[in-house]
Design an enzyme around this catalytic site. Structure first.
Site, short mmCIF file in Angstrom:
data_model
loop_
_atom_site.label_atom_id
_atom_site.label_comp_id
_atom_site.label_asym_id
_atom_site.label_seq_id
_atom_site.Cartn_x
_atom_site.Cartn_y
_atom_site.Cartn_z
N ARG A 1 -23.18 -94.90 38.50
CA ARG A 1 -22.79 -94.03 38.99
C ARG A 1 -22.17 -92.72 37.69
NH1 ARG A 1 -17.27 -93.38 42.71
NH2 ARG A 1 -19.18 -93.66 44.56
N HIS B 1 -26.12 -89.14 46.74
CA HIS B 1 -25.48 -90.10 46.62
C HIS B 1 -26.02 -91.33 48.10
CE1 HIS B 1 -22.74 -93.13 46.81
NE2 HIS B 1 -21.20 -92.81 47.22
N GLN C 1 -25.30 -94.58 49.85
CA GLN C 1 -23.89 -94.09 50.98
C GLN C 1 -24.63 -94.00 52.96
OE1 GLN C 1 -19.94 -93.44 50.75
NE2 GLN C 1 -20.41 -92.91 53.72
N ASP D 1 -16.60 -84.05 53.45
CA ASP D 1 -16.19 -84.70 51.80
C ASP D 1 -15.12 -84.24 51.64
OD1 ASP D 1 -16.65 -86.34 49.71
OD2 ASP D 1 -18.57 -84.87 49.36
N CYS E 1 -17.52 -89.68 53.87
CA CYS E 1 -17.28 -91.47 52.97
C CYS E 1 -16.56 -91.58 52.33
CB CYS E 1 -18.63 -90.60 52.12
SG CYS E 1 -18.26 -89.23 51.12
N ARG F 1 -20.52 -100.25 53.69
CA ARG F 1 -21.50 -99.64 52.37
C ARG F 1 -21.87 -101.35 51.62
NH1 ARG F 1 -19.71 -95.58 48.86
NH2 ARG F 1 -21.25 -96.51 48.10
N1 NVA Z 1 -18.58 -85.76 47.14
C1 NVA Z 1 -17.61 -86.35 46.15
C2 NVA Z 1 -18.14 -87.83 46.51
C3 NVA Z 1 -17.35 -89.25 46.92
C4 NVA Z 1 -17.91 -90.20 47.72
C5 NVA Z 1 -17.76 -86.66 44.96
O1 NVA Z 1 -18.58 -86.42 43.99
O2 NVA Z 1 -17.13 -87.17 44.87
N1 CP Z 2 -17.39 -93.23 49.51
C1 CP Z 2 -17.60 -93.45 47.92
O1 CP Z 2 -18.60 -93.53 48.06
O2 CP Z 2 -16.00 -94.25 47.94
P1 CP Z 2 -15.71 -94.82 46.16
O3 CP Z 2 -16.08 -93.56 45.37
O4 CP Z 2 -14.58 -95.42 46.50
O5 CP Z 2 -16.81 -95.75 45.39
#
Ligand code: NVA
Ligand code: CP
Length: 332
Positions: free
Chosen positions: A106, A133, A136, A229, A270, A315
């Site tokens: 990540r 993602h 997700q 989101d 998400c 998830r």
């Molecule tokens: N768009 C958000 C998604 C988090 C699951 C981010 O990248 O922070």
């Molecule tokens: N939705 C999601 O990716 O959550 P986290 O950032 O908690 O992993």
């Protein structure tokens, strides 16, 4: 279907049949878990979890899924490893690939996870990048199928920041799975035109459609799923908040949006979500910019139509399916 040895970097790399197979496998593993059946068929294997951004769901899903499958995990946070500071992505991949059977990443650019995959010689899984993602998406598809009994033909409106990982992922997903996506946002936040064009081509083959609109009234009429989101994503500068709030407030999900979508419509996110001020950042930004809730109202978030916690649970089951399939797990 044999996905052993494959990376899971973005859904563009997967066929609709392969995506459906992963959703089916997740549903099977979810049932197995609910019945308390053992599934530790990957005993003796280990995976590395690289997190250059924070996480609750994704990290816990990888850890629980791996443990259920009998595997060991090592969590690498940015401060505690050499990655990117003293050691390149390619070198890190070659080191971890000698010790682990799979690597989750990540972080920031999609090119980083693609480079890890190129050098690791073991499956690499994308746990979120700036662009995509994909894990997700599998959870969301499983949740939608559990709720509506189908995936193809479902109508979904994505509200808010449509130029980042979640909206990009929804375009690819709807194109592949024959779903009807409306991206509803200020046009400053529309996705990369090249990705839109690519997804429109794919959508034609599978019976999906992609619509972009700036009109929050038209865009939200007659939808099955209303999705949103956060407006400022991880890794974005603090200065972005003011402009995002100004530009995206018309795309907040509230009771009127859900009413226009229709009685049967569900709300998905998400997560994490700013639906109240019960978080440090929420309270701080709320006081600074004068809001109580941001991309979704607390009323919608807490309503019967909200299936966000089913989505969060899924998830884990879907990430387990990705690990199991790409590492060649065989279940009884
Ligand atoms: N768009 C958000 C998604 C988090 C699951 C981010 O990248 O922070
Ligand atoms: N939705 C999601 O990716 O959550 P986290 O950032 O908690 O992993």
């Amino acid at each position: 279907m044999n996905l052993e040895g494959r990376n899971f970097l973005k859904l563009l790399d997967y066929t609709p049949e392969e995506i459906l197979y992963l959703v089916d496998l997740a549903a099977m593993l979810k049932e197995k878990k609910k019945k308390g059946e053992r599934m530790d068929v990957l005993r003796g294997k280990n995976i590395a979890l690289i997190f250059e951004k924070t996480s609750t769901r994704t990290r816990c899903s990888f850890e629980v899924a791996a443990h259920d499958l009998g595997m060991g995990t090592t969590y690498l946070e940015p401060a505690a490893s050499q990655i990117g500071k003293k050691e390149s992505t390619a070198d890190t991949a070659r080191v971890l690939g000698r010790m682990y059977e799979g690597i989750e990443y990540r972080g920031f650019e999609q090119t980083i996870v693609e480079e890890l995959a190129e050098y690791a010689k073991v499956p690499v899984w994308n746990g979120l990048t700036n662009e995509f993602h994909p894990t997700q998406m599998l959870a969301d598809l499983l949740t939608i199928r559990e709720h509506f009994g189908k995936i193809k033909g479902i109508r979904i409106v994505y509200m808010g920041d449509a130029r980042y990982n979640m909206a990009n992922s929804w375009m690819v997903t709807c194109a592949k799975m024959g779903m009807h996506l409306t991206l509803c946002s200020n046009k400053k936040y529309f996705p990369d035109p090249a990705l839109i064009a690519q997804c429109e081509e794919i959508a034609k083959e599978n019976g999906g459609t992609i619509t972009l609109t700036e009109d929050p009234v038209e865009g939200t009429k007659n939808q099955d799923v209303v999705y949103t989101d956060v407006w400022v994503s991880m890794g974005e500068p603090d200065e972005a908040w003011e402009e995002r709030i100004r530009d995206l407030t018309p795309y907040k999900v509230d009771a009127a949006v859900m009413e226009r979508a229709g009685e049967h419509a569900v709300f998905m996110h998400c997560l994490p979500a700013f639906h109240d001020l019960k978080t440090k950042i929420g309270a701080e930004k709320g006081a600074q910019f004068g809001f109580d809730e941001l991309e979704v109202t607390d009323e919608v978030f807490e309503s019967e139509a909200s299936i966000v916690f089913d989505e969060a649970e899924n998830r884990m089951h879907t990430i387990k399916a990705v690990i199991a399939a790409t590492l060649g797990a065989k279940f009884e």
